[in-house]
Design a protein around this motif. Structure first.
Motif, short mmCIF file in Angstrom:
data_model
loop_
_atom_site.label_atom_id
_atom_site.label_comp_id
_atom_site.label_asym_id
_atom_site.label_seq_id
_atom_site.Cartn_x
_atom_site.Cartn_y
_atom_site.Cartn_z
N TRP A 192 46.10 45.16 34.89
CA TRP A 192 45.25 46.58 33.99
C TRP A 192 45.78 46.55 32.44
O TRP A 192 44.84 46.68 31.63
N ALA A 216 42.10 41.84 33.22
CA ALA A 216 41.48 43.26 33.28
C ALA A 216 40.68 43.80 32.14
O ALA A 216 40.16 45.07 32.33
N LEU A 217 41.16 43.84 31.24
CA LEU A 217 40.90 44.80 30.16
C LEU A 217 39.36 44.55 29.80
O LEU A 217 38.96 45.60 29.59
N LEU A 251 37.17 43.29 31.59
CA LEU A 251 36.93 43.92 32.90
C LEU A 251 36.04 45.67 32.70
O LEU A 251 35.68 45.24 32.62
N ARG A 252 37.37 46.01 32.60
CA ARG A 252 36.80 47.99 32.06
C ARG A 252 35.75 47.93 31.51
O ARG A 252 35.73 48.59 30.73
N HIS A 253 36.41 46.67 29.88
CA HIS A 253 35.39 46.65 28.81
C HIS A 253 33.69 46.47 29.13
O HIS A 253 32.82 47.14 28.12
N CYS A 295 29.94 41.04 33.60
CA CYS A 295 29.21 42.44 34.15
C CYS A 295 28.09 42.34 34.38
O CYS A 295 27.16 43.66 34.33
N PRO A 317 33.71 40.09 38.56
CA PRO A 317 33.31 41.49 38.63
C PRO A 317 31.72 41.72 39.78
O PRO A 317 31.21 43.15 40.23
N ALA A 322 41.53 44.01 39.54
CA ALA A 322 40.00 44.54 38.91
C ALA A 322 39.24 44.29 39.06
O ALA A 322 37.86 44.99 38.67
N GLN A 333 36.39 46.15 40.63
CA GLN A 333 34.86 46.05 39.77
C GLN A 333 33.16 45.68 40.97
O GLN A 333 32.51 45.77 41.08
N ARG A 380 33.07 48.16 43.54
CA ARG A 380 32.50 49.39 43.22
C ARG A 380 30.30 49.12 42.68
O ARG A 380 29.51 49.97 42.21
#
Length: 243
Positions: free
Chosen positions: A18, A23-24, A26-28, A51, A76, A98, A102, A105
């Motif tokens: 993470w 990973a960061l 993809l999170r954003h 994404c 993702p 990560a 995604q 999800r």
């Protein structure tokens, strides 16, 4: 894919992932994110496109999928999610937890696994995907093409994206967020259209067709003969779209 195939990757990932630049990003849902060679050269990675939803170039690939589909380095999950919406059996694999989380999800089935590990339904996939530069996984396109041949059913096809420039390069890279954070070094490769077709021919693939959409270059390769594959050791990093 069955429910267990999805659930197999739902355990909590290693916290170190993470904090990884990939990973960061993809999170954003956005960069900056680069592949950095040892000499300092940077390759920008298209996090925003990975994404987002599928575009015209992606759809030109999806329309050529036949049978069940294995997306290698799914990132993702935009492609496996689109395939699921079309009612097609598809599984994504990626070594980044990560990315796998995604992808799930978004409605796709995905496993946190390297292409060089044992995979479900080996020898029975109708189509494999290597998009977004994932021909570079493991740093050896020929070894990767041989491995993929062993995953497909006889007569199966590989839909693969080439680099946008004519290049045939093997190197060690690190992920770089442009702000001083670097990931762990890993082997990578880039192959332009000419180099890709050369590697394909040398490893027993026939090129059925090649095409270009919005500046992205693709080839459809058909497995023409079974190959004996010795899987490389280790678990190479696959990016959902370095790709």
């Amino acid at each position: 894919m069955t429910a267990p195939a999805v659930a197999a990757q739902r355990s909590a990932p290693d916290p170190a992932w993470w904090a990884d630049p990939y990973a960061l990003a993809l999170r954003h849902g956005k960069g900056p994110l680069f592949l950095r060679r040892a000499d300092g050269w940077l390759l920008p990675l298209e996090v925003e496109r990975w994404c987002a939803g599928t575009d015209a170039a992606d759809r030109s690939v999806l329309s050529r999928c036949r049978g069940t589909v294995l997306d290698i380095g799914c990132g993702p999950g935009r492609l496996i999610a689109a395939l699921a919406e079309r009612g097609r059996g598809a599984l994504g694999i990626d070594v980044a937890p990560a990315a796998v989380a995604q992808a799930v999800r978004r409605g796709g089935s995905a496993l946190c696994r390297s292409v060089f590990e044992t995979l479900p339904r080996e020898g029975h996939w109708g189509t494999a995907l290597l998009m977004d530069g994932n021909i570079g996984i493991g740093g050896n396109p020929s070894a990767l093409l041989e491995r993929v041949a062993g995953l497909l059913t006889p007569g199966g096809r590989l839909l693969v994206e080439a680099a946008p420039v004519e290049v045939d390069e093997r190197c060690e890279v690190r992920l770089d967020d442009g702000r001083g954070t670097l990931g762990t070094p890993f082997p990578w490769a880039r192959a332009g259209r000419r180099a890709l077709l050369h590697h394909a021919g040398a490893t027993g693939w026939r090129t059925a067709r090649s095409w270009t959409v919005t500046g992205r270059h693709f080839a459809e390769l058909v497995r023409v003969a079974p190959l004996h594959v010795a899987a490389p050791t280790g678990a190479p990093v696959c990016l959902g779209g370095a790709q």
